[in-house]
Design a protein around this motif. Structure first.
Motif, PDB file in Angstrom:
ATOM      1  N   PHE A 153       0.834  -1.209   0.000  1.00  0.00           N
ATOM      2  CA  PHE A 153       0.000   0.000   0.000  1.00  0.00           C
ATOM      3  C   PHE A 153       0.869   1.260   0.000  1.00  0.00           C
ATOM      4  O   PHE A 153       0.611   2.205  -0.736  1.00  0.00           O
ATOM      5  CB  PHE A 153      -0.946  -0.013   1.209  1.00  0.00           C
ATOM      6  CG  PHE A 153      -1.911   1.124   1.239  1.00  0.00           C
ATOM      7  CD1 PHE A 153      -2.908   1.243   0.277  1.00  0.00           C
ATOM      8  CD2 PHE A 153      -1.832   2.079   2.244  1.00  0.00           C
ATOM      9  CE1 PHE A 153      -3.816   2.295   0.316  1.00  0.00           C
ATOM     10  CE2 PHE A 153      -2.738   3.136   2.286  1.00  0.00           C
ATOM     11  CZ  PHE A 153      -3.729   3.239   1.327  1.00  0.00           C
ATOM     12  N   ARG A 154       1.901   1.244   0.800  1.00  0.00           N
ATOM     13  CA  ARG A 154       2.814   2.392   0.864  1.00  0.00           C
ATOM     14  C   ARG A 154       3.511   2.604  -0.491  1.00  0.00           C
ATOM     15  O   ARG A 154       3.563   3.706  -1.008  1.00  0.00           O
ATOM     16  CB  ARG A 154       3.850   2.198   1.966  1.00  0.00           C
ATOM     17  CG  ARG A 154       4.803   3.358   2.113  1.00  0.00           C
ATOM     18  CD  ARG A 154       5.702   3.193   3.329  1.00  0.00           C
ATOM     19  NE  ARG A 154       6.445   4.385   3.586  1.00  0.00           N
ATOM     20  CZ  ARG A 154       5.992   5.464   4.211  1.00  0.00           C
ATOM     21  NH1 ARG A 154       4.755   5.488   4.659  1.00  0.00           N
ATOM     22  NH2 ARG A 154       6.753   6.522   4.390  1.00  0.00           N
ATOM     23  N   PHE A 155       4.042   1.526  -1.060  1.00  0.00           N
ATOM     24  CA  PHE A 155       4.740   1.649  -2.339  1.00  0.00           C
ATOM     25  C   PHE A 155       3.785   2.066  -3.456  1.00  0.00           C
ATOM     26  O   PHE A 155       4.173   2.810  -4.357  1.00  0.00           O
ATOM     27  CB  PHE A 155       5.452   0.347  -2.706  1.00  0.00           C
ATOM     28  CG  PHE A 155       6.602   0.003  -1.815  1.00  0.00           C
ATOM     29  CD1 PHE A 155       7.474   0.980  -1.350  1.00  0.00           C
ATOM     30  CD2 PHE A 155       6.825  -1.305  -1.422  1.00  0.00           C
ATOM     31  CE1 PHE A 155       8.539   0.664  -0.524  1.00  0.00           C
ATOM     32  CE2 PHE A 155       7.892  -1.632  -0.597  1.00  0.00           C
ATOM     33  CZ  PHE A 155       8.749  -0.645  -0.146  1.00  0.00           C
ATOM     34  N   LEU A 156       2.557   1.596  -3.393  1.00  0.00           N
ATOM     35  CA  LEU A 156       1.574   1.991  -4.395  1.00  0.00           C
ATOM     36  C   LEU A 156       1.329   3.497  -4.339  1.00  0.00           C
ATOM     37  O   LEU A 156       1.257   4.164  -5.370  1.00  0.00           O
ATOM     38  CB  LEU A 156       0.265   1.228  -4.183  1.00  0.00           C
ATOM     39  CG  LEU A 156      -0.833   1.490  -5.197  1.00  0.00           C
ATOM     40  CD1 LEU A 156      -0.386   1.082  -6.598  1.00  0.00           C
ATOM     41  CD2 LEU A 156      -2.094   0.731  -4.808  1.00  0.00           C
ATOM     42  N   GLN A 157       1.239   4.029  -3.139  1.00  0.00           N
ATOM     43  CA  GLN A 157       1.076   5.478  -2.999  1.00  0.00           C
ATOM     44  C   GLN A 157       2.295   6.222  -3.546  1.00  0.00           C
ATOM     45  O   GLN A 157       2.159   7.231  -4.238  1.00  0.00           O
ATOM     46  CB  GLN A 157       0.876   5.854  -1.532  1.00  0.00           C
ATOM     47  CG  GLN A 157      -0.431   5.395  -0.946  1.00  0.00           C
ATOM     48  CD  GLN A 157      -0.476   5.690   0.522  1.00  0.00           C
ATOM     49  OE1 GLN A 157      -0.721   6.831   0.912  1.00  0.00           O
ATOM     50  NE2 GLN A 157      -0.227   4.683   1.346  1.00  0.00           N
ATOM     51  N   LEU A 158       3.476   5.716  -3.235  1.00  0.00           N
ATOM     52  CA  LEU A 158       4.697   6.363  -3.712  1.00  0.00           C
ATOM     53  C   LEU A 158       4.789   6.298  -5.236  1.00  0.00           C
ATOM     54  O   LEU A 158       5.232   7.252  -5.876  1.00  0.00           O
ATOM     55  CB  LEU A 158       5.923   5.711  -3.067  1.00  0.00           C
ATOM     56  CG  LEU A 158       6.045   5.944  -1.553  1.00  0.00           C
ATOM     57  CD1 LEU A 158       7.121   5.038  -0.960  1.00  0.00           C
ATOM     58  CD2 LEU A 158       6.328   7.396  -1.234  1.00  0.00           C
TER      59      LEU A 158
END
Length: 181
Positions: free
Chosen positions: A77-82
């Motif tokens: 989820f974090r990497f998707l946002q980034l």
């Protein structure tokens, strides 16, 4: 070096595709941390963010896939946002930063800075087309225009840092944790 880090992420994709997903994850973590620091660090110049935006997005997309493959939903989820800190997100946050500038003169300088950044993106696309033509004179002209634009971005950014130090922080969105979504 962004190119080295993106190559490392590419290598981890090869490992994962060959059944070594956990090993790939362990190798990807340090590169991911450096890429994230580079992306979110307010000291990172806008020029670098514009220059490496697509490479960063592709790397974070690959990291999202690897995190999902290894069962790490929070990291995915974090990497998707980034990966999705696209021009639209950056522009939206920059509009908020410009609106936050109490001084109309500073607001105008922020707008000029943003215009220079958009021009840089356009110049990168132009360079791609010119490079494929093989015309040395056109390639040189575009390279000189890019260098002048980069110098103008650096000057405008330094001026904003002096006049509106909060601008960089306001103009740099940050990902949220999955549990807060």
């Amino acid at each position: 070096d962004i190119k080295r880090l993106t190559a490392e992420i590419g290598y981890t994709r090869i490992l994962a595709a060959n059944g070594k997903a956990e090993e790939a994850w362990q190798l990807a973590r340090p590169a991911a941390a450096l890429l994230e620091t580079r992306l979110l660090d307010t000291a990172t110049s806008r020029t670098d963010l514009v220059r490496y935006g697509s490479a960063l997005a592709a790397s974070f997309a690959a990291l999202t896939e690897l995190a999902l493959h290894t069962g790490r939903q929070d990291e995915a989820f974090r990497f998707l946002q980034l990966a999705n800190l696209s021009d639209i997100v950056l522009t939206t946050s920059e509009v908020a930063a410009r609106a936050a500038a109490a001084n109309p003169d500073t607001s105008q300088k922020i707008r000029r800075f943003q215009d220079l950044l958009r021009q840089r993106q356009s110049l990168d696309r132009q360079r791609s087309f010119v490079m494929s033509s093989g015309d040395a004179a056109k390639i040189k002209a575009v390279a000189e225009t890019i260098a002048a634009n980069d110098a103008a971005i650096a000057t405008a950014g330094a001026e904003l840092d002096r006049e509106a130090p909060a601008f960089r922080q306001l103009g740099r969105p940050a990902p949220i944790a999955l549990e807060t979504y």
